[in-house]
Design a protein around this motif. Sequence first.
Motif, PDB file in Angstrom:
ATOM      1  N   LYS A 127      28.387  32.220  30.486  1.00  0.00           N
ATOM      2  CA  LYS A 127      28.867  30.943  31.008  1.00  0.00           C
ATOM      3  C   LYS A 127      29.450  31.116  32.406  1.00  0.00           C
ATOM      4  CE  LYS A 127      31.790  26.997  29.805  1.00  0.00           C
ATOM      5  NZ  LYS A 127      32.738  26.429  28.785  1.00  0.00           N
ATOM      6  N   GLU A 128      30.220  32.186  32.596  1.00  0.00           N
ATOM      7  CA  GLU A 128      30.782  32.446  33.918  1.00  0.00           C
ATOM      8  C   GLU A 128      29.675  32.760  34.919  1.00  0.00           C
ATOM      9  OE1 GLU A 128      33.972  35.426  36.193  1.00  0.00           O
ATOM     10  OE2 GLU A 128      33.527  35.728  34.069  1.00  0.00           O
ATOM     11  N   ARG A 129      28.677  33.509  34.484  1.00  0.00           N
ATOM     12  CA  ARG A 129      27.569  33.851  35.373  1.00  0.00           C
ATOM     13  C   ARG A 129      26.831  32.595  35.834  1.00  0.00           C
ATOM     14  NH1 ARG A 129      24.234  36.651  32.005  1.00  0.00           N
ATOM     15  NH2 ARG A 129      25.520  38.502  32.241  1.00  0.00           N
ATOM     16  N   ASN A 130      26.630  31.644  34.918  1.00  0.00           N
ATOM     17  CA  ASN A 130      25.951  30.402  35.284  1.00  0.00           C
ATOM     18  C   ASN A 130      26.783  29.588  36.282  1.00  0.00           C
ATOM     19  OD1 ASN A 130      23.751  30.964  33.650  1.00  0.00           O
ATOM     20  ND2 ASN A 130      24.571  29.870  31.893  1.00  0.00           N
ATOM     21  N   SER A 131      28.100  29.566  36.068  1.00  0.00           N
ATOM     22  CA  SER A 131      28.980  28.870  37.012  1.00  0.00           C
ATOM     23  C   SER A 131      28.942  29.542  38.380  1.00  0.00           C
ATOM     24  CB  SER A 131      30.419  28.850  36.486  1.00  0.00           C
ATOM     25  OG  SER A 131      30.522  28.100  35.291  1.00  0.00           O
ATOM     26  N   LEU A 132      28.943  30.872  38.371  1.00  0.00           N
ATOM     27  CA  LEU A 132      28.888  31.629  39.620  1.00  0.00           C
ATOM     28  C   LEU A 132      27.597  31.310  40.371  1.00  0.00           C
ATOM     29  CD1 LEU A 132      29.885  33.795  41.570  1.00  0.00           C
ATOM     30  CD2 LEU A 132      29.028  35.538  39.974  1.00  0.00           C
ATOM     31  N   SER A 133      26.487  31.237  39.657  1.00  0.00           N
ATOM     32  CA  SER A 133      25.208  30.900  40.294  1.00  0.00           C
ATOM     33  C   SER A 133      25.258  29.520  40.926  1.00  0.00           C
ATOM     34  CB  SER A 133      24.072  30.957  39.261  1.00  0.00           C
ATOM     35  OG  SER A 133      23.910  32.263  38.753  1.00  0.00           O
ATOM     36  N   LEU A 134      25.910  28.588  40.241  1.00  0.00           N
ATOM     37  CA  LEU A 134      26.040  27.235  40.781  1.00  0.00           C
ATOM     38  C   LEU A 134      26.797  27.237  42.103  1.00  0.00           C
ATOM     39  CD1 LEU A 134      25.992  24.107  40.655  1.00  0.00           C
ATOM     40  CD2 LEU A 134      28.049  24.241  39.237  1.00  0.00           C
ATOM     41  N   TYR A 135      27.921  27.964  42.146  1.00  0.00           N
ATOM     42  CA  TYR A 135      28.727  27.955  43.363  1.00  0.00           C
ATOM     43  C   TYR A 135      28.095  28.782  44.478  1.00  0.00           C
ATOM     44  CZ  TYR A 135      32.058  25.581  40.452  1.00  0.00           C
ATOM     45  OH  TYR A 135      32.638  24.659  39.620  1.00  0.00           O
ATOM     46  N   ILE A 136      27.250  29.737  44.110  1.00  0.00           N
ATOM     47  CA  ILE A 136      26.458  30.437  45.120  1.00  0.00           C
ATOM     48  C   ILE A 136      25.483  29.448  45.772  1.00  0.00           C
ATOM     49  CG2 ILE A 136      24.551  32.096  45.377  1.00  0.00           C
ATOM     50  CD1 ILE A 136      26.112  33.951  43.490  1.00  0.00           C
ATOM     51  N   ALA A 137      24.908  28.568  44.955  1.00  0.00           N
ATOM     52  CA  ALA A 137      23.984  27.561  45.488  1.00  0.00           C
ATOM     53  C   ALA A 137      24.670  26.632  46.485  1.00  0.00           C
ATOM     54  CB  ALA A 137      23.393  26.743  44.347  1.00  0.00           C
ATOM     55  N   LEU A 138      25.972  26.425  46.326  1.00  0.00           N
ATOM     56  CA  LEU A 138      26.726  25.521  47.203  1.00  0.00           C
ATOM     57  C   LEU A 138      27.243  26.211  48.460  1.00  0.00           C
ATOM     58  CD1 LEU A 138      28.798  23.568  44.511  1.00  0.00           C
ATOM     59  CD2 LEU A 138      26.689  22.855  45.659  1.00  0.00           C
ATOM     60  N   THR A 139      26.930  27.500  48.607  1.00  0.00           N
ATOM     61  CA  THR A 139      27.390  28.236  49.783  1.00  0.00           C
ATOM     62  C   THR A 139      26.866  27.593  51.061  1.00  0.00           C
ATOM     63  OG1 THR A 139      27.492  30.330  48.587  1.00  0.00           O
ATOM     64  CG2 THR A 139      27.306  30.464  50.970  1.00  0.00           C
ATOM     65  N   THR A 140      27.764  27.369  52.010  1.00  0.00           N
ATOM     66  CA  THR A 140      27.359  26.846  53.314  1.00  0.00           C
ATOM     67  C   THR A 140      27.133  28.012  54.277  1.00  0.00           C
ATOM     68  OG1 THR A 140      29.688  26.632  53.967  1.00  0.00           O
ATOM     69  CG2 THR A 140      28.627  24.687  53.022  1.00  0.00           C
ATOM     70  N   ASN A 141      26.248  27.806  55.219  1.00  0.00           N
ATOM     71  CA  ASN A 141      25.933  28.829  56.238  1.00  0.00           C
ATOM     72  C   ASN A 141      25.603  30.188  55.616  1.00  0.00           C
ATOM     73  OD1 ASN A 141      26.648  26.922  58.294  1.00  0.00           O
ATOM     74  ND2 ASN A 141      28.796  27.418  57.930  1.00  0.00           N
ATOM     75  N   PRO A 142      24.669  30.253  54.662  1.00  0.00           N
ATOM     76  CA  PRO A 142      24.372  31.550  54.038  1.00  0.00           C
ATOM     77  C   PRO A 142      23.828  32.554  55.045  1.00  0.00           C
ATOM     78  CG  PRO A 142      22.709  29.917  53.464  1.00  0.00           C
ATOM     79  CD  PRO A 142      23.800  29.177  54.151  1.00  0.00           C
ATOM     80  N   HIS A 143      24.420  33.740  55.035  1.00  0.00           N
ATOM     81  CA  HIS A 143      23.990  34.791  55.943  1.00  0.00           C
ATOM     82  C   HIS A 143      22.661  35.372  55.457  1.00  0.00           C
ATOM     83  CE1 HIS A 143      24.121  38.591  58.191  1.00  0.00           C
ATOM     84  NE2 HIS A 143      24.983  37.994  58.994  1.00  0.00           N
ATOM     85  N   PRO A 144      21.749  35.744  56.365  1.00  0.00           N
ATOM     86  CA  PRO A 144      20.464  36.315  55.933  1.00  0.00           C
ATOM     87  C   PRO A 144      20.603  37.489  54.973  1.00  0.00           C
ATOM     88  CG  PRO A 144      20.376  35.811  58.269  1.00  0.00           C
ATOM     89  CD  PRO A 144      21.798  35.571  57.840  1.00  0.00           C
ATOM     90  N   THR A 145      21.604  38.369  55.199  1.00  0.00           N
ATOM     91  CA  THR A 145      21.777  39.511  54.291  1.00  0.00           C
ATOM     92  C   THR A 145      22.219  39.048  52.904  1.00  0.00           C
ATOM     93  OG1 THR A 145      24.072  39.833  55.056  1.00  0.00           O
ATOM     94  CG2 THR A 145      22.346  41.097  56.156  1.00  0.00           C
ATOM     95  N   PHE A 146      22.981  37.964  52.838  1.00  0.00           N
ATOM     96  CA  PHE A 146      23.400  37.392  51.556  1.00  0.00           C
ATOM     97  C   PHE A 146      22.176  36.928  50.777  1.00  0.00           C
ATOM     98  CE2 PHE A 146      25.139  33.515  49.293  1.00  0.00           C
ATOM     99  CZ  PHE A 146      25.887  34.206  48.355  1.00  0.00           C
ATOM    100  N   ILE A 147      21.279  36.228  51.466  1.00  0.00           N
ATOM    101  CA  ILE A 147      20.063  35.729  50.809  1.00  0.00           C
ATOM    102  C   ILE A 147      19.174  36.890  50.364  1.00  0.00           C
ATOM    103  CG2 ILE A 147      17.965  34.356  51.148  1.00  0.00           C
ATOM    104  CD1 ILE A 147      19.543  32.584  53.062  1.00  0.00           C
ATOM    105  N   SER A 148      19.043  37.902  51.212  1.00  0.00           N
ATOM    106  CA  SER A 148      18.178  39.032  50.849  1.00  0.00           C
ATOM    107  C   SER A 148      18.743  39.813  49.664  1.00  0.00           C
ATOM    108  CB  SER A 148      17.972  39.955  52.054  1.00  0.00           C
ATOM    109  OG  SER A 148      19.187  40.570  52.438  1.00  0.00           O
ATOM    110  N   GLN A 149      20.070  39.904  49.574  1.00  0.00           N
ATOM    111  CA  GLN A 149      20.669  40.614  48.439  1.00  0.00           C
ATOM    112  C   GLN A 149      20.540  39.810  47.146  1.00  0.00           C
ATOM    113  OE1 GLN A 149      24.317  41.589  50.909  1.00  0.00           O
ATOM    114  NE2 GLN A 149      24.252  43.444  49.674  1.00  0.00           N
TER     115      GLN A 149
END
Length: 229
Positions: A127-149
């Motif tokens: 449940k926490e992992r799913n919530s974490l994924s949701l808030y990752i989706a809401l990240t503003t200005n995602p850095h290219p290295t963040f997306i690649s990781q």
Amino acid sequence: RMKSEYVESTLMAEFNQTLDDLHTMEILHQRIPPVTEALLTLHHNLDDIKLADELQLLLELESKHGSLPGYKPALDDVLSYLEKLQQSDNPEDIRMRTVIYSLLGPEGSLASQKALLHALETVTDEKERNSLSLYIALTTNPHPTFISQIQEIIHSNTQMKDSLLLAYGALASKSSPEVNQKAVNFLLDKLNSAKDDSDSVVHLIHSLGNSASGLTIDPLLDYANSENL
């Protein structure tokens, strides 16, 4: 002359917005307690939506303008608080971690994105992992290295793959055209190799939609007309 007036008007609007933001930060510092104390208050009352919203706004404004003179950056205290909770299995601590994830995504800095990546490595509760994924989706200005990781995790961790796919597409939609195209190519390759995994196919198609890329239209039409569906 018209172009000069437009530039002048734009600069003045940006200047006024900055002044408004700094004034809002001053009001927030007057309204809420010091950040560590505010986090403790929130920890004991996780339904205090107003306090969470005010902390989130302060983080977002500091990300744009830096902290006000005389104030420690709020993000430092938020990240320290998250680190103290990282290994806890206490349900209230898990809920508080989720609240902090909700603060970090919109904040948008590379430090926040690194903290979200670190959380991906340590979270075990589904449940926490799913919530974490949701808030990752809401990240503003995602850095290219963040997306690649995030892409590397999707590629190597089957347990987290589906919950992260939707977030990955959303991150790609907020990235540069070059990064977006690489993300779309990655998702299309995954789609073509996931023919026998109906759940993954659904998540991949949704992720491609979340990418908001016109590059997905023809490949998805071809896929829909093939024998894969």
